[in-house]
Design a protein around this motif. Structure first.
Motif, mmCIF file in Angstrom:
data_model
loop_
_atom_site.group_PDB
_atom_site.id
_atom_site.type_symbol
_atom_site.label_atom_id
_atom_site.label_comp_id
_atom_site.label_asym_id
_atom_site.label_seq_id
_atom_site.Cartn_x
_atom_site.Cartn_y
_atom_site.Cartn_z
ATOM 1 N N GLU A 41 55.726 23.294 -26.907
ATOM 2 C CA GLU A 41 55.573 23.860 -28.244
ATOM 3 C C GLU A 41 54.176 24.450 -28.421
ATOM 4 O O GLU A 41 53.196 23.924 -27.903
ATOM 5 N N GLY A 42 54.113 25.532 -29.196
ATOM 6 C CA GLY A 42 52.886 26.300 -29.293
ATOM 7 C C GLY A 42 52.960 27.467 -28.325
ATOM 8 O O GLY A 42 53.649 27.404 -27.296
ATOM 9 N N PHE A 43 52.270 28.565 -28.650
ATOM 10 C CA PHE A 43 52.427 29.802 -27.883
ATOM 11 C C PHE A 43 52.089 29.624 -26.409
ATOM 12 O O PHE A 43 52.861 30.012 -25.529
ATOM 13 N N GLU A 44 50.926 29.050 -26.099
ATOM 14 C CA GLU A 44 50.520 28.986 -24.697
ATOM 15 C C GLU A 44 51.327 27.969 -23.898
ATOM 16 O O GLU A 44 51.591 28.186 -22.709
ATOM 17 N N SER A 45 51.718 26.868 -24.515
ATOM 18 C CA SER A 45 52.599 25.935 -23.812
ATOM 19 C C SER A 45 53.920 26.608 -23.466
ATOM 20 O O SER A 45 54.416 26.496 -22.339
ATOM 21 N N PHE B 114 48.906 25.327 -28.843
ATOM 22 C CA PHE B 114 49.653 24.134 -28.452
ATOM 23 C C PHE B 114 49.991 23.368 -29.731
ATOM 24 O O PHE B 114 49.486 23.698 -30.803
ATOM 25 N N LYS B 115 50.801 22.356 -29.613
ATOM 26 C CA LYS B 115 51.175 21.594 -30.800
ATOM 27 C C LYS B 115 51.006 20.098 -30.531
ATOM 28 O O LYS B 115 51.387 19.613 -29.462
ATOM 29 N N ILE C 122 45.658 28.048 -18.494
ATOM 30 C CA ILE C 122 45.999 28.830 -19.680
ATOM 31 C C ILE C 122 45.262 28.223 -20.867
ATOM 32 O O ILE C 122 45.545 27.100 -21.277
ATOM 33 N N ASN C 123 44.275 28.964 -21.396
ATOM 34 C CA ASN C 123 43.423 28.377 -22.432
ATOM 35 C C ASN C 123 42.659 29.456 -23.205
ATOM 36 O O ASN C 123 41.453 29.371 -23.371
#
Length: 291
Positions: A78-82, A69-70, A121-122
């Motif tokens: 923003e960020g892969f999992e987001s 996440f960012k 998602i974590n």
């Protein structure tokens, strides 16, 4: 027993045939998976049986770390999992305005009991043990675990798993990082266990541990932006030859599991997951393998 008149017998027989035909049509046929959600009305875009009608509730931990996440803001996309979460939501028929984020601690996400979210998602690795309490989607990312140590330390000189055995190692509780310490390294002393990764990073900075174990993308971010006097010592091989995968977490027996899995599979097949990985995790390149 009273006799049934011929006309009534014919009516009953016809009704029985009709009911049997309906039952056969609705029953899972040989070779099919009843949990697969792709073509069924339960996966109609935007009309899933979610916790809140018309909304998709997605959970993750707080703080939400980079590169997953960012700016500690899961809702910014923003960020892969987001980015993956919003891509899955769109695949399921839910736009950004229909996504509701919820904060759930890492360990609680896959603990037994009914969930307050539709999926979590974590960086939760799929495992048979965790499947006893929750459902998982198919994997959205293949990951390896890595060892991080301060550059000037003796731990940074490790070249093999055997070189790690006498080190004081740390990891976040409930993670496969901790599992790798306990089951792969099998150190001579107990691992240091922390509630969050930021606590493990602080322990590394302060010399309370010789090294910490985290997933590889996190290791690259730590060494590049957070503990810049640290380096990646190496990464572990896949356990049993099968890649460790992160999966979306759902209620055990959730009606959404098949639909969410179909969405993840579609994103993999059309190249979306690879594109997002390249965009957000490009820095997570190869590191030496510890054998």
């Amino acid at each position: 027993m009273p006799l049934v008149p011929p006309v009534l017998r014919r009516v009953l027989a016809g009704a029985t045939v009709a009911l049997l035909a309906t039952a056969v049509g609705c029953a899972p046929q040989p070779g099919t998976d009843a949990s697969a959600g792709s073509a069924g009305p339960s996966c109609a875009p935007g009309k899933l049986a979610t916790k809140t009608s018309g909304k998709l509730t997605i959970a993750t931990d707080q703080p939400a770390y980079e590169p997953w996440f960012k700016d500690d803001d899961p809702a910014n996309g923003e960020g892969f999992e987001s980015a993956v979460a919003y891509a899955v939501a769109e695949e399921l028929g839910y736009g950004e305005d229909a996504v509701v984020w919820q904060s759930v601690p890492f360990n609680k996400a896959f603990a037994p009991g009914e969930k307050t979210f539709d999926f979590d998602i974590n960086q939760v690795s799929v495992s048979d043990e965790r499947r006893k309490a929750v459902d998982f989607s198919s994997g959205y990312y293949d990951v390896r675990q890595a060892v991080v140590a301060l550059k000037a330390s003796e731990a940074a000189k490790a070249k093999s798993v055997a070189d790690l055995k006498d080190l004081r190692l740390g990891a976040q509780v409930g993670t496969t990082s901790l599992t790798h310490i306990e089951d792969v390294v099998k150190p001579t002393g107990d691992a240091a266990v922390y509630g969050r990764n930021d606590q493990a990073k602080s322990a590394l900075r302060n010399g309370q541990v010789d090294a910490i174990v985290v997933d590889l993308p996190t290791a690259f971010h730590i060494t590049a932006a957070e503990v810049t006097d640290a380096e990646i010592v190496g990464q572990f091989e896949d356990l049993g030859g099968a890649p460790e995968q992160f999966g979306l977490v759902l209620d055990k027996g959730s009606a959404l599991t098949g639909c969410v899995t179909d969405a993840v599979d579609a994103l993999r097949e059309d190249g979306t997951l690879a594109e997002l990985e390249q965009r957000w995790l490009a820095d997570a390149v190869d590191a030496p393998v510890l054998r």
